[in-house]
Design an enzyme around this catalytic site. Sequence first.
Site, PDB file in Angstrom:
ATOM      1  N   HIS A 119      18.815  20.441  -1.508  1.00 28.28           N
ATOM      2  CA  HIS A 119      20.060  20.603  -2.248  1.00 28.28           C
ATOM      3  C   HIS A 119      19.912  19.962  -3.610  1.00 28.28           C
ATOM      4  O   HIS A 119      19.214  18.960  -3.753  1.00 28.28           O
ATOM      5  CB  HIS A 119      21.243  19.960  -1.495  1.00 28.28           C
ATOM      6  CG  HIS A 119      22.551  20.425  -2.020  1.00 28.28           C
ATOM      7  ND1 HIS A 119      23.210  19.794  -3.041  1.00 28.28           N
ATOM      8  CD2 HIS A 119      23.295  21.512  -1.699  1.00 28.28           C
ATOM      9  CE1 HIS A 119      24.326  20.468  -3.308  1.00 28.28           C
ATOM     10  NE2 HIS A 119      24.399  21.510  -2.517  1.00 28.28           N
ATOM     11  N   GLU A 149      23.648  25.999   4.854  1.00 29.01           N
ATOM     12  CA  GLU A 149      23.297  27.357   5.280  1.00 29.01           C
ATOM     13  C   GLU A 149      22.581  27.398   6.632  1.00 29.01           C
ATOM     14  O   GLU A 149      22.521  28.445   7.262  1.00 29.01           O
ATOM     15  CB  GLU A 149      22.406  28.040   4.236  1.00 29.01           C
ATOM     16  CG  GLU A 149      22.903  27.968   2.811  1.00 29.01           C
ATOM     17  CD  GLU A 149      24.162  28.764   2.565  1.00 29.01           C
ATOM     18  OE1 GLU A 149      24.839  29.152   3.546  1.00 29.01           O
ATOM     19  OE2 GLU A 149      24.480  28.995   1.394  1.00 29.01           O
TER      20      GLU A 149
HETATM   21  N1  ACO Z   1      11.661  24.485   0.473  1.00 29.29           N
HETATM   22  C1  ACO Z   1      10.503  24.114  -0.093  1.00 29.29           C
HETATM   23  N2  ACO Z   1      10.437  23.243  -1.094  1.00 29.29           N
HETATM   24  C2  ACO Z   1      11.567  22.700  -1.537  1.00 29.29           C
HETATM   25  C3  ACO Z   1      12.825  23.050  -0.986  1.00 29.29           C
HETATM   26  C4  ACO Z   1      12.838  23.980   0.066  1.00 29.29           C
HETATM   27  N3  ACO Z   1      13.985  24.357   0.650  1.00 29.29           N
HETATM   28  N4  ACO Z   1      13.781  22.365  -1.622  1.00 29.29           N
HETATM   29  C5  ACO Z   1      13.184  21.624  -2.537  1.00 29.29           C
HETATM   30  N5  ACO Z   1      11.827  21.815  -2.492  1.00 29.29           N
HETATM   31  C6  ACO Z   1      10.796  21.180  -3.300  1.00 29.29           C
HETATM   32  C7  ACO Z   1      10.123  22.130  -4.213  1.00 29.29           C
HETATM   33  O1  ACO Z   1       8.781  21.720  -4.238  1.00 29.29           O
HETATM   34  C8  ACO Z   1      10.723  21.911  -5.558  1.00 29.29           C
HETATM   35  O2  ACO Z   1       9.740  21.785  -6.540  1.00 29.29           O
HETATM   36  P1  ACO Z   1       9.345  23.027  -7.484  1.00 29.29           P
HETATM   37  O3  ACO Z   1      10.612  23.382  -8.210  1.00 29.29           O
HETATM   38  O4  ACO Z   1       8.300  22.450  -8.334  1.00 29.29           O
HETATM   39  O5  ACO Z   1       8.881  24.104  -6.567  1.00 29.29           O
HETATM   40  C9  ACO Z   1      11.359  20.545  -5.500  1.00 29.29           C
HETATM   41  O6  ACO Z   1      11.404  20.198  -4.120  1.00 29.29           O
HETATM   42  C10 ACO Z   1      12.730  20.588  -6.093  1.00 29.29           C
HETATM   43  O7  ACO Z   1      13.430  19.528  -5.565  1.00 29.29           O
HETATM   44  P2  ACO Z   1      14.946  19.209  -5.765  1.00 29.29           P
HETATM   45  O8  ACO Z   1      15.123  18.615  -7.110  1.00 29.29           O
HETATM   46  O9  ACO Z   1      15.294  18.409  -4.575  1.00 29.29           O
HETATM   47  O10 ACO Z   1      15.745  20.583  -5.623  1.00 29.29           O
HETATM   48  P3  ACO Z   1      16.317  21.535  -6.751  1.00 29.29           P
HETATM   49  O11 ACO Z   1      17.564  20.943  -7.299  1.00 29.29           O
HETATM   50  O12 ACO Z   1      15.285  21.936  -7.717  1.00 29.29           O
HETATM   51  O13 ACO Z   1      16.661  22.811  -5.869  1.00 29.29           O
HETATM   52  C11 ACO Z   1      17.572  24.074  -4.121  1.00 29.29           C
HETATM   53  C12 ACO Z   1      17.710  22.785  -4.931  1.00 29.29           C
HETATM   54  C13 ACO Z   1      17.581  25.281  -5.073  1.00 29.29           C
HETATM   55  C14 ACO Z   1      18.793  24.178  -3.199  1.00 29.29           C
HETATM   56  C15 ACO Z   1      16.264  24.035  -3.293  1.00 29.29           C
HETATM   57  O14 ACO Z   1      16.305  22.943  -2.420  1.00 29.29           O
HETATM   58  C16 ACO Z   1      15.997  25.317  -2.554  1.00 29.29           C
HETATM   59  O15 ACO Z   1      15.447  26.250  -3.135  1.00 29.29           O
HETATM   60  N6  ACO Z   1      16.391  25.385  -1.250  1.00 29.29           N
HETATM   61  C17 ACO Z   1      16.204  26.612  -0.477  1.00 29.29           C
HETATM   62  C18 ACO Z   1      17.333  27.597  -0.749  1.00 29.29           C
HETATM   63  C19 ACO Z   1      18.631  27.165  -0.123  1.00 29.29           C
HETATM   64  O16 ACO Z   1      18.707  26.822   1.042  1.00 29.29           O
HETATM   65  N7  ACO Z   1      19.722  27.233  -0.951  1.00 29.29           N
HETATM   66  C20 ACO Z   1      21.077  26.897  -0.498  1.00 29.29           C
HETATM   67  C21 ACO Z   1      21.552  25.645  -1.182  1.00 29.29           C
HETATM   68  S1  ACO Z   1      23.187  25.238  -0.668  1.00 29.29           S
HETATM   69  C22 ACO Z   1      24.128  26.207  -1.611  1.00 29.29           C
HETATM   70  O17 ACO Z   1      23.844  26.563  -2.719  1.00 29.29           O
HETATM   71  C23 ACO Z   1      25.391  26.701  -1.045  1.00 29.29           C
END
Ligand code: ACO
Length: 381
Positions: free
Chosen positions: A273, A326
């Site tokens: 998140h 989710e």
């Molecule tokens: N799977 C794999 N790697 C992840 C995930 C994940 N679910 N979440 C974070 N990371 C890792 C990645 O390596 C990412 O680095 P990169 O951008 O270099 O690839 C890094 O952590 C980013 O970390 P954060 O700063 O913690 O997360 P960010 O704010 O960039 O992204 C997000 C948040 C978009 C929700 C992300 O965690 C993600 O893509 N999750 C999967 C999709 C998802 O479930 N979305 C629903 C969110 S809830 C909502 O919007 C209602």
Amino acid sequence: MTRAIADPPSADVLPRGLEGVAVAATSVSDVDGIAGFYHYRGVDPTTIARTGTFEDAWYLLHYGELPSSNERNDFAARIRAAMTMPPVLGDTLPSLAALGPPGSMDVLRTAVSAAGVAIGCRPWTEQDHESTEVQIFTIAALGPRVRAALYRLARGREPVDPSPGLDFAANYLWMIHGVVPDATRVRALETYLVLAADHGFCNSTFAERVIASSGADVGAALSGAIGALSGPLHGGAIDRVPSMLAAIGDTSRVERWMRDRLDRGERLMGFGHAVYRTLDPRNTVLREVARGIGGERVALAEVVERTGIVLLNERKTDKRREANVELYAGVVLDYAGVPEELFACTFPVARMAGWTANLLEQLADNRIFRPAAQYVGREPR
Ligand code: ACO
């Protein structure tokens, strides 16, 4: 602090994606990612989710206080009345249902845009505030009606009118199936809808407020918000979790499957998140509901949750990553009787409550959003 236009702040000093940067003041809702807490106007939504109704949450977001029983009933009646289908929109729905998967947020975004045109939305800066308020509320209330109608039309069935005897959550299921839903199923849907009604200055809320800030009509702002929510990194993840569980199939395959996915540089849907660095309170409540439902899919989801958290946090240690709202949403919606193809567009059914409150807040103290970018291209020629 004011700056000369010729001297914009450098992009280097801002975090990418504006993470953690306050770009507006709001009194609608807030998320404390460190404490793992969020609230609507100071009230904990997880309490409403356990005992209250979606109308309670929407009323609170709209007026700033929880309703009395009479106020709740009047509000529910007002929402039902606003669900009246404008004839021109009703005539357009069969063509919209033929555009693509009728449960997709893409078709919904298009239908909401059409609804805005059908009810005569104009730039809010060029009409009286009362008309704008009515339009905002009408589009939000029409949302579930339009979704259910598109779903039925795609199956060659006639749309079902809202029932005057049912409240919001029950009416949604009624308009989908044409059958009065069981109270325990309605309760499960209600829990989800309350939890998902708003969530601070998230991506889609920001997008909505940016659109409204130009004076664009409220149909444009709300359809734009759905467009932002539809992305897989935001609300689009809800669709991808059930397919992830189906692809994993069995608890014995969880770790291998998830490791492979991460090794390929892909994301685990339903994890991580932008704000939470600890448990997502929405996930905690939905897991509770899922445990009450039980069954193999819930057992699988729990192993997926435990494994995903371990794998994500062993790969990246800069901050804590947990499962998000989710992960269990699909299990809960499935139990409630929402067809899987409508999972994605049930999220905006709920979020309309928060978007409408945010829209009114933006209109009450508007300044056009017009940030700067740091130009890094070729020198002027
Ligand atoms: N799977 C794999 N790697 C992840 C995930 C994940 N679910 N979440 C974070 N990371 C890792 C990645 O390596 C990412 O680095 P990169 O951008 O270099 O690839 C890094 O952590 C980013 O970390 P954060 O700063 O913690 O997360 P960010 O704010 O960039 O992204 C997000 C948040 C978009 C929700 C992300 O965690 C993600 O893509 N999750 C999967 C999709 C998802 O479930 N979305 C629903 C969110 S809830 C909502 O919007 C209602």
